[in-house]
Design a protein around this motif. Structure first.
Motif, PDB file in Angstrom:
ATOM      1  N   UNK A 159       8.881  -7.974  11.113  1.00 35.92           N
ATOM      2  CA  UNK A 159       7.490  -7.944  10.651  1.00 35.92           C
ATOM      3  C   UNK A 159       7.396  -7.687   9.151  1.00 35.92           C
ATOM      4  N   UNK A 160       8.317  -6.919   8.624  1.00 37.23           N
ATOM      5  CA  UNK A 160       8.179  -6.434   7.266  1.00 37.23           C
ATOM      6  C   UNK A 160       7.187  -5.288   7.238  1.00 37.23           C
ATOM      7  N   UNK A 161       7.271  -4.475   6.191  1.00 33.31           N
ATOM      8  CA  UNK A 161       6.327  -3.377   6.016  1.00 33.31           C
ATOM      9  C   UNK A 161       5.841  -3.434   4.582  1.00 33.31           C
ATOM     10  N   UNK A 162       4.535  -3.524   4.405  1.00 32.64           N
ATOM     11  CA  UNK A 162       3.953  -3.812   3.100  1.00 32.64           C
ATOM     12  C   UNK A 162       3.416  -2.561   2.422  1.00 32.64           C
ATOM     13  N   UNK A 163       3.513  -2.553   1.110  1.00 32.77           N
ATOM     14  CA  UNK A 163       3.047  -1.423   0.311  1.00 32.77           C
ATOM     15  C   UNK A 163       1.632  -1.686  -0.186  1.00 32.77           C
ATOM     16  N   UNK A 164       0.747  -0.702  -0.024  1.00 31.56           N
ATOM     17  CA  UNK A 164      -0.670  -0.883  -0.334  1.00 31.56           C
ATOM     18  C   UNK A 164      -1.034  -0.502  -1.762  1.00 31.56           C
ATOM     19  N   UNK A 165      -0.040  -0.334  -2.632  1.00 29.58           N
ATOM     20  CA  UNK A 165      -0.330   0.036  -4.017  1.00 29.58           C
ATOM     21  C   UNK A 165      -0.966  -1.054  -4.838  1.00 29.58           C
ATOM     22  N   UNK A 166      -0.698  -2.296  -4.471  1.00 34.12           N
ATOM     23  CA  UNK A 166      -1.322  -3.465  -5.110  1.00 34.12           C
ATOM     24  C   UNK A 166      -1.706  -4.431  -3.996  1.00 34.12           C
ATOM     25  N   UNK A 167      -2.969  -4.806  -3.954  1.00 34.50           N
ATOM     26  CA  UNK A 167      -3.445  -5.721  -2.909  1.00 34.50           C
ATOM     27  C   UNK A 167      -4.302  -6.803  -3.545  1.00 34.50           C
ATOM     28  N   UNK A 168      -3.985  -8.025  -3.210  1.00 33.39           N
ATOM     29  CA  UNK A 168      -4.823  -9.160  -3.599  1.00 33.39           C
ATOM     30  C   UNK A 168      -5.690  -9.527  -2.405  1.00 33.39           C
ATOM     31  N   UNK A 169      -7.002  -9.393  -2.574  1.00 33.47           N
ATOM     32  CA  UNK A 169      -7.947  -9.693  -1.492  1.00 33.47           C
ATOM     33  C   UNK A 169      -8.538 -11.090  -1.673  1.00 33.47           C
ATOM     34  N   UNK A 170      -8.512 -11.901  -0.627  1.00 34.70           N
ATOM     35  CA  UNK A 170      -9.368 -13.073  -0.534  1.00 34.70           C
ATOM     36  C   UNK A 170     -10.639 -12.578   0.152  1.00 34.70           C
ATOM     37  N   UNK A 171     -11.648 -12.314  -0.631  1.00 39.01           N
ATOM     38  CA  UNK A 171     -12.828 -11.614  -0.121  1.00 39.01           C
ATOM     39  C   UNK A 171     -13.520 -12.403   0.993  1.00 39.01           C
ATOM     40  N   UNK A 198      -4.074   4.517   4.931  1.00 40.25           N
ATOM     41  CA  UNK A 198      -4.512   3.169   4.552  1.00 40.25           C
ATOM     42  C   UNK A 198      -3.402   2.152   4.751  1.00 40.25           C
ATOM     43  N   UNK A 199      -2.217   2.482   4.292  1.00 42.07           N
ATOM     44  CA  UNK A 199      -1.098   1.545   4.351  1.00 42.07           C
ATOM     45  C   UNK A 199      -0.699   1.232   5.792  1.00 42.07           C
ATOM     46  N   UNK A 200      -0.637   2.264   6.626  1.00 37.41           N
ATOM     47  CA  UNK A 200      -0.258   2.054   8.015  1.00 37.41           C
ATOM     48  C   UNK A 200      -1.309   1.243   8.770  1.00 37.41           C
ATOM     49  N   UNK A 201      -2.572   1.569   8.562  1.00 39.12           N
ATOM     50  CA  UNK A 201      -3.637   0.827   9.245  1.00 39.12           C
ATOM     51  C   UNK A 201      -3.641  -0.644   8.844  1.00 39.12           C
ATOM     52  N   UNK A 202      -3.446  -0.922   7.555  1.00 42.12           N
ATOM     53  CA  UNK A 202      -3.404  -2.314   7.104  1.00 42.12           C
ATOM     54  C   UNK A 202      -2.223  -3.054   7.730  1.00 42.12           C
ATOM     55  N   UNK A 203      -1.065  -2.411   7.785  1.00 40.13           N
ATOM     56  CA  UNK A 203       0.123  -3.045   8.366  1.00 40.13           C
ATOM     57  C   UNK A 203      -0.034  -3.305   9.857  1.00 40.13           C
ATOM     58  N   UNK A 204      -0.696  -2.394  10.556  1.00 40.45           N
ATOM     59  CA  UNK A 204      -0.851  -2.530  12.001  1.00 40.45           C
ATOM     60  C   UNK A 204      -1.969  -3.509  12.363  1.00 40.45           C
ATOM     61  N   UNK A 205      -3.136  -3.269  11.806  1.00 40.09           N
ATOM     62  CA  UNK A 205      -4.318  -4.050  12.197  1.00 40.09           C
ATOM     63  C   UNK A 205      -4.218  -5.499  11.706  1.00 40.09           C
ATOM     64  N   UNK A 206      -3.644  -5.689  10.522  1.00 39.02           N
ATOM     65  CA  UNK A 206      -3.562  -7.040   9.953  1.00 39.02           C
ATOM     66  C   UNK A 206      -2.165  -7.644  10.076  1.00 39.02           C
ATOM     67  N   UNK A 207      -1.398  -7.189  11.024  1.00 39.18           N
ATOM     68  CA  UNK A 207      -0.048  -7.724  11.234  1.00 39.18           C
ATOM     69  C   UNK A 207      -0.118  -9.246  11.435  1.00 39.18           C
ATOM     70  N   UNK A 208       0.679  -9.971  10.650  1.00 38.71           N
ATOM     71  CA  UNK A 208       0.678 -11.427  10.732  1.00 38.71           C
ATOM     72  C   UNK A 208      -0.371 -12.090   9.858  1.00 38.71           C
TER      73      UNK A 208
END
Length: 346
Positions: A159-171, A198-208
């Motif tokens: 899956x990879x695990x992503x860091x939430x320090x920099x995020x590019x949003x497609x609003x 924040x980081x864990x929730x983003x990785x879990x909820x938006x997995x894929x």
């Protein structure tokens, strides 16, 4: 705002409280210096109890470069976070605010670049304005220390695990997929308390649903002291950047992400953080050049041992010990999180 087709527009999001003003301000200054090639820059600051004086200093800095800033009131978001049981992080709720940006950001924008306060921008962000996100709502870089962490929250190795320090949003995609609402539902119905909320929730909820950013846009401390080959031998990641990609990032970093190393940030007194010199270079040019550093409050036995090892051990042996200490630290933090408690050393 009406702009021509060839006008470059960057919308930048920061979130911080009064304590982090000098560091966020230094990060903002570095961004202003290195992004004169962008025609229109608009900063949005999600505010957690920032004083009027600090707001004025930040605004004056940004106006000096002919740019714009808007402070966003986050009181209702913080109330919602508390109601959902999403924990504070290091005594502040500010790290979680970005997941709820649509509730306070009324302007219609296409892309939003979120940047942590513990960063230094070393190059142009213009490539992110046209970066191919493959229809996904966000793009993030991999986390360099997240292998044990990812396993503990249920990620597969692939899956990879992503860091939430920099995020590019497609609003538009974020809103179309109701990402904020998905996070709220998950926190409400499944689980809200995590080590890195924040980081864990983003990785879990938006997995894929997370596109991969190059490491150069989120270069993390381990890569400033550890060669690409040493890193791969030590951590043996199944899903990470190739050695050549790591080398490119180290040689041409766009964003340094200076999260804690050995329990210290680069602004701490007598810090051994590998980003200390870079951070201080910009701090001395900022309106917070008179900032008086203090010793880190993270002075647990584990961190004291790690600092001693870093100073006295051969690097190859230190890296092995560091990996073992870090994995143990994350495991203990997860045990606390499972009980609904915050580990004070996080």
């Amino acid at each position: 705002m009406t702009v021509s087709e060839n006008t470059s527009v960057a919308n930048i999001l920061y979130q911080f409280n009064e304590k982090y003003v000098p560091f966020a301000g230094t990060s903002i200054l570095s961004l202003l210096i290195h992004n004169r090639d962008i025609d229109y820059l608009h900063f949005y600051v999600m505010d957690e109890d920032i004083s009027d004086d600090s707001k004025k200093r930040i605004e004056c800095l940004i106006l000096q470069y002919g740019r714009k800033v808007t402070f966003l009131n986050s009181e209702k978001i913080i109330e919602q976070l508390k109601a959902l049981g999403i924990p504070s992080y290091r005594g502040s709720y500010s790290t979680n605010l970005k997941m709820f940006f649509p509730t306070v950001l009324a302007e219609h924008i296409d892309r939003l670049i979120y940047i942590d306060s513990d960063t230094i921008i070393n190059g142009s962000l213009r490539p992110l304005l046209t970066y191919d996100m493959a229809g996904k709502p966000i793009a993030m870089a991999y986390d360099s220390l997240g292998l044990r962490h990812a396993k503990l929250i249920g990620n597969r190795k692939t899956d990879g695990y992503f860091n939430a320090g920099v995020i590019l949003f497609d609003v538009s995609q974020w809103k179309k997929l109701s990402c904020t609402e998905q996070i709220v539902r998950y926190a409400k119905d499944m689980r809200s308390h995590y080590i890195s909320p924040d980081q864990d929730l983003l990785n879990i909820v938006l997995r894929g649903k997370i596109a991969l950013l190059p490491l150069a846009y989120n270069l993390q401390p381990i890569h400033l002291i550890c060669s690409p080959s040493e890193y791969r031998f030590l951590f043996r990641p199944k899903t990470y950047y190739a050695e050549q990609e790591i080398e490119i990032a180290v040689n041409s970093p766009v964003i340094y992400h200076f999260f804690r190393f050995l329990g210290e940030f680069p602004w701490h007194r007598d810090s051994m953080h590998p980003g200390k010199a870079v951070f201080e270079f910009y701090l001395k040019q900022s309106p917070w050049a008179d900032f008086h550093s203090s010793y880190t409050e993270q002075n647990s036995k584990v961190f004291r041992i790690e600092r001693w090892m870093y100073q006295h051990m051969p690097s190859s042996l230190f890296f092995v010990c560091f990996r073992l200490c870090y994995d143990l630290f994350i495991y203990k933090c997860q045990l606390d999180s499972n009980k609904g408690k915050n580990n004070p050393s996080m």
